[in-house]
Design an enzyme around this catalytic site. Structure first.
Site, PDB file in Angstrom:
ATOM      1  N   GLU A  92       0.601  -1.098   0.319  1.00 42.76           N
ATOM      2  CA  GLU A  92       0.288  -0.026   0.109  1.00 42.76           C
ATOM      3  C   GLU A  92       0.846   1.278   0.531  1.00 42.76           C
ATOM      4  OE1 GLU A  92      -4.301  -1.447   2.343  1.00 42.76           O
ATOM      5  OE2 GLU A  92      -2.158  -0.295   3.542  1.00 42.76           O
ATOM      6  N   CYS A 119       2.698  -1.360  15.876  1.00 40.87           N
ATOM      7  CA  CYS A 119       2.495  -1.034  14.192  1.00 40.87           C
ATOM      8  C   CYS A 119       1.451  -2.546  13.594  1.00 40.87           C
ATOM      9  CB  CYS A 119       3.922  -1.050  13.863  1.00 40.87           C
ATOM     10  SG  CYS A 119       3.975  -0.777  11.761  1.00 40.87           S
ATOM     11  N   GLU A 162      10.299  -1.301   6.840  1.00 39.08           N
ATOM     12  CA  GLU A 162      11.518  -0.382   7.002  1.00 39.08           C
ATOM     13  C   GLU A 162      13.090  -0.053   6.393  1.00 39.08           C
ATOM     14  OE1 GLU A 162      14.918   1.431   8.640  1.00 39.08           O
ATOM     15  OE2 GLU A 162      13.083   0.567  10.364  1.00 39.08           O
ATOM     16  N   SER A 215      12.586   6.891  14.188  1.00 39.29           N
ATOM     17  CA  SER A 215      11.094   6.057  15.249  1.00 39.29           C
ATOM     18  C   SER A 215      11.636   6.295  16.332  1.00 39.29           C
ATOM     19  CB  SER A 215      10.336   5.368  14.430  1.00 39.29           C
ATOM     20  OG  SER A 215       9.766   5.399  13.232  1.00 39.29           O
ATOM     21  N   LEU A 216      11.073   6.834  17.326  1.00 38.69           N
ATOM     22  CA  LEU A 216      11.820   6.602  18.200  1.00 38.69           C
ATOM     23  C   LEU A 216      10.806   5.795  19.621  1.00 38.69           C
ATOM     24  CD1 LEU A 216      14.340   7.584  19.468  1.00 38.69           C
ATOM     25  CD2 LEU A 216      13.588   9.663  20.261  1.00 38.69           C
ATOM     26  N   HIS A 217       9.287   7.244  20.248  1.00 40.06           N
ATOM     27  CA  HIS A 217       7.855   6.302  20.805  1.00 40.06           C
ATOM     28  C   HIS A 217       8.900   6.334  22.220  1.00 40.06           C
ATOM     29  CE1 HIS A 217       6.661   6.220  17.093  1.00 40.06           C
ATOM     30  NE2 HIS A 217       7.499   5.321  16.650  1.00 40.06           N
ATOM     31  N   ASN A 291      -2.542   5.798  16.891  1.00 37.41           N
ATOM     32  CA  ASN A 291      -4.342   5.689  15.808  1.00 37.41           C
ATOM     33  C   ASN A 291      -4.866   3.910  16.597  1.00 37.41           C
ATOM     34  OD1 ASN A 291      -4.043   8.097  14.179  1.00 37.41           O
ATOM     35  ND2 ASN A 291      -1.532   6.908  13.738  1.00 37.41           N
ATOM     36  N   CYS A 334      -0.727   6.127   9.958  1.00 32.62           N
ATOM     37  CA  CYS A 334       0.723   5.735  10.313  1.00 32.62           C
ATOM     38  C   CYS A 334       0.232   4.031  11.374  1.00 32.62           C
ATOM     39  CB  CYS A 334       1.144   6.526  11.064  1.00 32.62           C
ATOM     40  SG  CYS A 334       2.970   6.116  11.864  1.00 32.62           S
TER      41      CYS A 334
END
EC number: 2.1.1.192
Length: 342
Positions: A92, A119, A162, A215-217, A291, A334
């Protein structure tokens, strides 16, 4: 002649290829202009090429690497494209209009091996890497769909997969996308997002001047390793050292992405940890409230918690934006891409 896809070639490679079949090298630039400038659907449309050359192309060079299986559009104008690959897999891409910009989020792999807990794409597991042609053709197919109504202005490698785990194909695709004789995208309008594969991150810095997003998070190792297993291989101190050494042009910064998970990583203590972690780095932060998707154990935090976290970073003079979800009702936000067809 074994069939090849024209979108797998950089311009120097295509020049070498056309010379190998007896044509002059300038024909490669003509092909690039036809494919990426005009968006031709058939080699027969290239009337300035000899009939013999067109016959060779028709029998040995494919124009497209994928096909559009489905397109969905959300109320906010976000469009999600489902592409079919030649081996039956699907991927996608998401087009996000935000006038005057129009940003295309492209995929770099079928599935993903990193298994980040928040994710949905990671739940698919890893199937395979995309070729450069399959990456480039996402851009071509979406622009073809847009026609003259609109132009893609920005490209972000934030779709399925990735990018640094498929760096050879990604770098080749970027070279094709940025080629002045083709789409002529400025590197300033291309952003690559990574979970933090450090050796490949260093290579990216040496070989391509695209924008970097990390991408830390989480701002401490135990929590980040729980959310993102890649942190067990490349813990924060290793990742941040690579970020400090990353070659940045003047006035450029690294973007750090931080998904806010209610009650997990969104309290004032963690905001302070993040401020400390980013010290000495030319950084900006994108905060993304989670999300929700089916089966997830995480929740979206309240607006109050989101704004409090943002304020803590801004008080430390870190440029911080809250990225609002786009396309959630069509599974285009996301972390929601799964490439389901039906």
């Amino acid at each position: 002649m074994e069939p090849v896809c024209v979108k797998d070639f950089t311009l120097p490679e295509l020049e070498e290829w056309v010379q190998g079949i007896g044509e002059r090298s300038f024909r490669a630039r003509q092909l690039f202009r036809h494919v990426y400038g005009r968006g031709v659907r058939s080699w027969s449309e290239c009337s300035d090429l000899s009939r013999m050359f067109r016959v060779q192309l028709e029998h040995g060079v494919e124009l497209d690497a994928l096909s559009v299986l489905k397109k969905e559009q959300a109320d906010d104008g976000t469009s999600k494209y489902l592409f079919g690959l030649r081996d039956g897999h699907s991927i996608e891409a998401v087009l996000i209009p935000d006038l005057p910009r129009s940003t295309l989020c492209v995929s770099s792999q079928v599935g993903c091996a990193l298994g980040c807990k928040f994710c949905l794409t990671g739940s698919l597991g890893f199937k395979r890497n995309l070729s450069a042609a399959e990456i480039v053709d996402q851009v071509c197919q979406v622009q073809r769909d847009l026609g003259s109504r609109s132009r893609i202005t920005n490209i972000v490698f934030m779709g399925m997969g990735e990018p640094l785990a498929n760096l050879d194909s990604v770098l080749r695709a970027i070279r094709v996308i940025a080629e002045p004789n083709g789409m002529a995208f400025s590197h300033r309008r291309i952003t690559l997002s990574t979970a933090g594969l450090v050796p490949q991150l260093r290579r990216l810095g040496r070989e391509s001047p695209v924008n970097l997003a990390v991408s830390l998070h989480a701002a401490e190792n135990e929590l980040r390793a729980e959310l993102m297993p890649v942190n067990r291989t490349y813990p924060l101190e290793v990742l941040m050292a690579a970020c400090r050494e990353y070659p940045l042009p003047p006035r450029k910064r690294i973007t750090f992405e931080y998904i806010l998970l209610d009650g997990i990583n969104d309290d004032p203590k963690q905001a302070k940890q993040l401020v400390k972690l980013l010290h000495g780095i030319r950084a900006k932060v994108n905060l993304m409230p989670f999300n929700p998707h089916p089966g997830s154990v995480f929740r979206k935090p309240s607006e109050q918690r989101v704004l409090a976290f943002q304020e803590a970073l801004q008080n430390a003079r870190i440029t911080t934006h809250v990225r609002r979800s786009r396309g959630g009702e069509i599974g285009a936000a996301c972390g929601q891409l799964v490439a389901e067809y039906g």
